[in-house]
Design an enzyme around this catalytic site. Structure first.
Site: not given
Length: 443
Positions: A298, A321, A384
């Site tokens: 990620h 995030d 991401c």
């Protein structure tokens, strides 16, 4: 379009490559990415099931034994060619495998049953589907959805070194190994490698045409593509290539962690080596330092902000995030140690003029502020990297000079629409296509 045509993307992989992809997807699911997705990871599990079905199918029909040439020999011949010329050979391989599968399927007699006055044909495929209960449109749609899911990552990036095939992990470390799968929509390019912004630039990013596979729909962005766009922002944004900003590439944070976690008697030597990453740069003079983070399959972003001297504030750490997956506390602890070690180093000599007041500077380790920033959330497991790049781009566009308290109001779940970040995939692809085109014309 029948199911076999839609599954060619998986058919092109060897058993070893397919097994590797399954392991990676399962690791992604077990790392809590799945539970944080809007669908709870349902699509990710379906993707894993699709890969596992393909592997099970091969075991049942012995497709590997039907290949006219051993897989290893085929791979050796294929990788000896120019990376961008492999597509035609792979297509031939797809066709051979497809014909073989159809021959095997034709050997299985279709199951038929009489119903009252008519005859109902039940076309039962290898997955045990009763096709008569579904419309052709539904079956094609289901296969199409599964095929799209199978493209959820461009796992491997292959390059050549000294005439041998080398496989580079693009998201984690240049020395680890990773898989790749072909992309059907690759445009032929005479130039197989480009250097952005130029070969002579000391911070140029080397991009192979195969690196663009990670820009395929639903693929995970590679470090090469991430670093390219970071460099692109530096060169094209009016505010980004000035003294106020510093950009670390995607490999820096892992090296920083290694230095921070090194034994006490090795820590000083570790940081001496680490300082090569910002040689000639006083990071405390910068307004913003961007650190892309890659952990647990990620991406997220940390921004180090140095406010104006008159604000009487120490460094401010921001963590952005798009899944809330990374542990902010752990990241902050690592970066705090980084700043404190650099502070100690600078205090050994004559400290240059800094945008930090003397009072704050003397007590800097206790004046570092940490902030977890609420940001728009991705709606899938693979965007991401795009969100991290979009965070950077929006930050550069909207925050000028040094961070002020009022600037915090721009953040939030409505900072931008998630699809804006997802659309960055197509934009980067167009930019790179143009770069390859220009390189070919120049050659």
């Amino acid at each position: 379009m029948d199911g076999e045509e839609l599954k060619e993307g998986l058919s092109s992989l060897s058993d070893t490559e397919l097994t590797g992809k399954i392991a990676r997807l399962k690791k992604s699911l077990s790392s809590n990415i799945g539970v944080r997705l809007p669908d709870g990871g349902e699509k990710l599990r379906a993707n894993i099931k699709l890969h596992e079905d393909e592997l099970e199918w091969r075991k049942r029909v012995g497709s590997d034994q039907a290949e006219s040439k051993p897989a290893n020999a085929f791979q050796e011949e294929l990788y000896a060619l120019n990376p961008c010329d492999r597509k035609s050979i792979l297509n031939n391989q797809f066709s051979q495998r497809k014909r073989h599968k159809r021959e095997l399927l034709s050997q299985e007699a279709p199951y038929k049953s009489s119903v009252d006055k008519g005859e109902q044909v039940l076309n039962v495929d290898l997955k045990g589907w009763d096709s008569s209960t579904r419309s052709k449109e539904n079956i094609a749609s289901c296969f199409l959805d599964k095929f799209k899911a199978s493209q959820a990552q461009s796992s491997y990036t292959r390059r050549h070194a000294n005439g041998q095939a080398v496989v580079l992990v693009d998201e984690e470390d240049p020395d680890a190994i990773k898989e790749t799968e072909p992309v059907d929509q690759v445009i032929e390019r005479k130039a197989t490698t480009i250097y952005y912004p130029s070969r002579v630039d000391p911070e140029s990013v080397e991009i192979c045409c195969l690196d663009m596979e990670s820009l395929a729909p639903e693929a995970y962005l590679s470090s090469t593509i991430m670093n390219f766009y970071i460099r692109y922002l530096q060169k094209t944004k009016p505010h980004a290539d000035v003294d106020e900003y510093h950009f670390f590439n995607t490999y820096f944070y892992q090296k920083l962690k290694e230095a921070v976690l090194s034994k006490q008697n090795e820590k000083e030597a570790s940081f001496v080596r680490l300082r090569r990453w910002w040689k000639g740069v006083n990071i405390f003079e910068k307004a913003y330092i961007f650190l892309p983070i890659h952990e647990d399959l990620h991406w997220s972003l940390v921004v180090i902000c140095i406010p104006d001297k008159e604000d009487q504030l120490g460094p401010i750490l921001l963590h952005l995030d798009s899944l809330g997956l990374h542990c902010s506390k752990s990241l902050f602890a690592t970066i705090r140690k980084f700043l404190v070690e650099e502070w100690k180093f600078l205090r050994q000599g004559e400290v240059p003029a800094l945008p930090i007041s003397d009072k704050i500077w003397e007590n800097l380790p206790r004046r570092i502020d940490e902030n977890i920033i609420q940001v728009p959330q991705q709606r899938n497991e693979y965007d991401c990297g795009l969100f991290v790049l979009f965070f950077m781009e929006r930050f550069i566009d909207e925050v000028h000079r040094r961070l002020k308290k009022k600037d915090f109001t721009m953040f939030g779940r409505r900072w931008f629409k998630p699809e804006e970040a997802s659309c960055l995939r197509m934009k980067i692809h167009r930019i790179l296509e143009e770069e390859f085109k220009n390189a070919s014309e120049n050659d």
